[in-house]
Write an enzyme that holds these catalytic residues in place. Sequence first.
Site, mmCIF file in Angstrom:
data_model
loop_
_atom_site.group_PDB
_atom_site.id
_atom_site.type_symbol
_atom_site.label_atom_id
_atom_site.label_comp_id
_atom_site.label_asym_id
_atom_site.label_seq_id
_atom_site.Cartn_x
_atom_site.Cartn_y
_atom_site.Cartn_z
ATOM 1 N N GLY A 45 -3.688 -5.049 -2.300
ATOM 2 C CA GLY A 45 -3.389 -5.152 -3.442
ATOM 3 C C GLY A 45 -2.595 -6.430 -4.188
ATOM 4 O O GLY A 45 -2.479 -7.034 -3.661
ATOM 5 N N GLN A 50 3.028 -10.962 -9.545
ATOM 6 C CA GLN A 50 2.916 -11.271 -8.184
ATOM 7 C C GLN A 50 2.251 -12.605 -8.943
ATOM 8 O O GLN A 50 2.350 -13.687 -8.529
ATOM 9 C CB GLN A 50 1.678 -11.039 -7.429
ATOM 10 C CG GLN A 50 3.117 -9.799 -6.666
ATOM 11 C CD GLN A 50 2.137 -9.545 -5.329
ATOM 12 O OE1 GLN A 50 1.373 -8.183 -5.714
ATOM 13 N NE2 GLN A 50 2.119 -9.642 -4.502
ATOM 14 N N CYS A 98 3.459 -8.201 2.294
ATOM 15 C CA CYS A 98 3.329 -8.574 0.562
ATOM 16 C C CYS A 98 2.785 -9.907 0.836
ATOM 17 O O CYS A 98 3.310 -10.738 1.265
ATOM 18 C CB CYS A 98 4.741 -8.355 -0.120
ATOM 19 S SG CYS A 98 4.597 -8.449 -1.903
ATOM 20 N N LEU A 99 2.140 -10.133 -0.272
ATOM 21 C CA LEU A 99 1.566 -11.815 -0.697
ATOM 22 C C LEU A 99 2.491 -12.199 -1.294
ATOM 23 O O LEU A 99 2.913 -13.280 -0.996
ATOM 24 C CB LEU A 99 0.398 -11.785 -1.397
ATOM 25 C CG LEU A 99 -1.630 -10.986 -0.841
ATOM 26 C CD1 LEU A 99 -1.675 -11.402 -2.165
ATOM 27 C CD2 LEU A 99 -1.183 -11.756 0.181
ATOM 28 N N HIS A 140 3.344 0.860 -2.997
ATOM 29 C CA HIS A 140 4.055 -0.426 -3.004
ATOM 30 C C HIS A 140 4.031 -1.497 -4.579
ATOM 31 O O HIS A 140 4.460 -2.499 -4.349
ATOM 32 C CB HIS A 140 3.335 -0.747 -1.545
ATOM 33 C CG HIS A 140 3.722 -2.545 -1.256
ATOM 34 N ND1 HIS A 140 4.163 -3.063 -0.732
ATOM 35 C CD2 HIS A 140 2.994 -3.629 -2.058
ATOM 36 C CE1 HIS A 140 4.338 -4.415 -0.750
ATOM 37 N NE2 HIS A 140 3.901 -4.957 -1.531
ATOM 38 N N GLU A 141 3.001 -1.409 -4.556
ATOM 39 C CA GLU A 141 1.471 -2.085 -5.932
ATOM 40 C C GLU A 141 3.150 -1.483 -6.883
ATOM 41 O O GLU A 141 3.399 -2.740 -7.864
ATOM 42 C CB GLU A 141 0.701 -1.866 -6.124
ATOM 43 C CG GLU A 141 -0.097 -2.783 -4.952
ATOM 44 C CD GLU A 141 0.668 -3.909 -4.694
ATOM 45 O OE1 GLU A 141 0.007 -4.636 -5.324
ATOM 46 O OE2 GLU A 141 0.164 -4.618 -3.344
ATOM 47 N N HIS A 144 6.040 -3.737 -8.221
ATOM 48 C CA HIS A 144 6.094 -4.657 -8.247
ATOM 49 C C HIS A 144 6.321 -4.450 -9.899
ATOM 50 O O HIS A 144 6.426 -5.754 -10.271
ATOM 51 C CB HIS A 144 5.124 -5.363 -7.868
ATOM 52 C CG HIS A 144 4.700 -6.224 -6.084
ATOM 53 N ND1 HIS A 144 5.324 -6.932 -5.919
ATOM 54 C CD2 HIS A 144 3.914 -5.386 -5.067
ATOM 55 C CE1 HIS A 144 5.357 -7.389 -5.150
ATOM 56 N NE2 HIS A 144 4.411 -6.530 -4.299
HETATM 57 NI NI NI Z 1 3.248 -6.671 -2.348
#
Ligand code: NI
Length: 185
Positions: A45, A50, A98-99, A140-141, A144
């Site tokens: 995701g 991000q 998470c990225l 989670h997304e 963000h």
């Molecule tokens: Ni993340």
Amino acid sequence: MLLPIYIYGHPALRQPAVDVAPGHEGLAQLLQDMWDTMYQADGIGLAAPQIGKNLRIFVIDGSSFAENDPACEGFKRVFINARITERSPDRVTMNEGCLSVPGIHEEVSRPERVTIAYKDENGEDRVEILDGMRARIVQHEYDHIEGITFIDHLSPLKKRLLKSKLAALTAGKFHKNYRVVLPEN
Ligand code: NI
């Protein structure tokens, strides 16, 4: 086009994102760039904050989880202007990464099931009730676009234990196969 991913501690990740206006210029290209960036980074995701865009957009491809959670088969979606309208009282704990927080994986407790309303890439209004891994990835997304990262869900003790790791992250002391934007400090 591959875009650099903003790293934990950057203010872009703390700002609640704003709705995408109808006919938003460059939306198709932005979505393509988000897919390219997510896949190149081996993510499941990616949310617009991000990549430094303050927009309520995230993309998800959870199909790699289909073996463990068959509902994830073909779970590839674009979520625009999403709102979670219902959260189940029952919660589950799962491991998350998470990225924007490379190298850190922690157990996070979240509602087991959510209802989410959003527009897809064609501007169609959609509503889905999701559970299992799909609910996990979506929450989670969704965080963000609300300016929240999974670190915010950890206990004060856990956060203290991670303090030096997080400081190393924001200082750029990690190795990843994607370009990043570090917080200025
Ligand atoms: Ni993340």
